[in-house]
Design a protein around this motif. Structure first.
Motif, PDB file in Angstrom:
ATOM      1  N   UNK A   1       0.814  -1.214   0.000  1.00  0.00           N
ATOM      2  CA  UNK A   1       0.000   0.000   0.000  1.00  0.00           C
ATOM      3  C   UNK A   1       0.851   1.269   0.000  1.00  0.00           C
ATOM      4  N   UNK A   2       2.180   1.106  -0.027  1.00  0.00           N
ATOM      5  CA  UNK A   2       3.067   2.265  -0.046  1.00  0.00           C
ATOM      6  C   UNK A   2       3.351   2.824   1.331  1.00  0.00           C
ATOM      7  N   UNK A   3       2.983   2.104   2.379  1.00  0.00           N
ATOM      8  CA  UNK A   3       3.211   2.579   3.735  1.00  0.00           C
ATOM      9  C   UNK A   3       4.360   1.843   4.416  1.00  0.00           C
ATOM     10  N   UNK A   4       5.234   1.233   3.616  1.00  0.00           N
ATOM     11  CA  UNK A   4       6.383   0.520   4.159  1.00  0.00           C
ATOM     12  C   UNK A   4       7.479   1.491   4.566  1.00  0.00           C
ATOM     13  N   UNK A   5       8.669   0.980   4.655  1.00  0.00           N
ATOM     14  CA  UNK A   5       9.814   1.784   5.070  1.00  0.00           C
ATOM     15  C   UNK A   5      10.588   2.366   3.894  1.00  0.00           C
ATOM     16  N   UNK A   6      10.231   1.987   2.683  1.00  0.00           N
ATOM     17  CA  UNK A   6      10.936   2.472   1.498  1.00  0.00           C
ATOM     18  C   UNK A   6      12.143   1.631   1.131  1.00  0.00           C
ATOM     19  N   UNK A   7      12.321   0.505   1.798  1.00  0.00           N
ATOM     20  CA  UNK A   7      13.476  -0.349   1.522  1.00  0.00           C
ATOM     21  C   UNK A   7      13.393  -0.920   0.113  1.00  0.00           C
ATOM     22  N   UNK A   8      12.209  -1.338  -0.320  1.00  0.00           N
ATOM     23  CA  UNK A   8      12.053  -1.946  -1.640  1.00  0.00           C
ATOM     24  C   UNK A   8      12.471  -0.969  -2.738  1.00  0.00           C
ATOM     25  N   UNK A   9      12.019   0.264  -2.648  1.00  0.00           N
ATOM     26  CA  UNK A   9      12.364   1.254  -3.669  1.00  0.00           C
ATOM     27  C   UNK A   9      13.861   1.546  -3.681  1.00  0.00           C
TER      28      UNK A   9
END
Length: 116
Positions: free
Chosen positions: A94-102
């Motif tokens: 949902x885009x509310x992660x920590x941004x590690x994937x990006x």
């Protein structure tokens, strides 16, 4: 009491082995991704796994400071793991992660000579 100790040791070893296998599988998926979409999916799975491990650590820390005894059964622990996994996956997707994937995706693209 000794039987509980043996069971606890078995579950701890099983959990450690399962975590090692999951980590290796995710690393392999990220490294062997055939397309940008597969690479991003693998990066999201990796981030979800990292968030799940963070939640598990937080949960164990909270149990240490709790005054109540832990009467959890193996089934309760299994469902807690599934619940934490679902929450982590939903956060990342949902885009509310920590941004590690990006960040991982961008880094991999840059290291391969492509721009993300």
């Amino acid at each position: 009491m000794a039987i509980n100790g043996i069971g606890d040791t078995y579950l701890t070893n099983y959990s450690t082995t399962a975590n090692d296998i999951a980590s290796s599988r995710l690393t392999s998926q990220v490294q062997n991704a055939e397309s940008d979409e597969a690479m991003m999916d693998a990066c999201k799975q990796f981030e979800s796994y990292m968030i799940q491990q963070m939640f598990k650590t937080m949960q164990e820390s909270a149990k240490i400071f709790s005054e109540e005894e832990d009467d959890s059964t193996d089934y309760v622990n299994m469902f807690e793991d599934n619940y934490l996994s679902a929450i982590a996956e939903q956060m990342v997707n949902s885009g509310q992660g920590l941004g590690i994937a990006e960040q991982l995706y961008t880094s991999m693209k840059n290291n391969s000579g492509e721009t993300a």
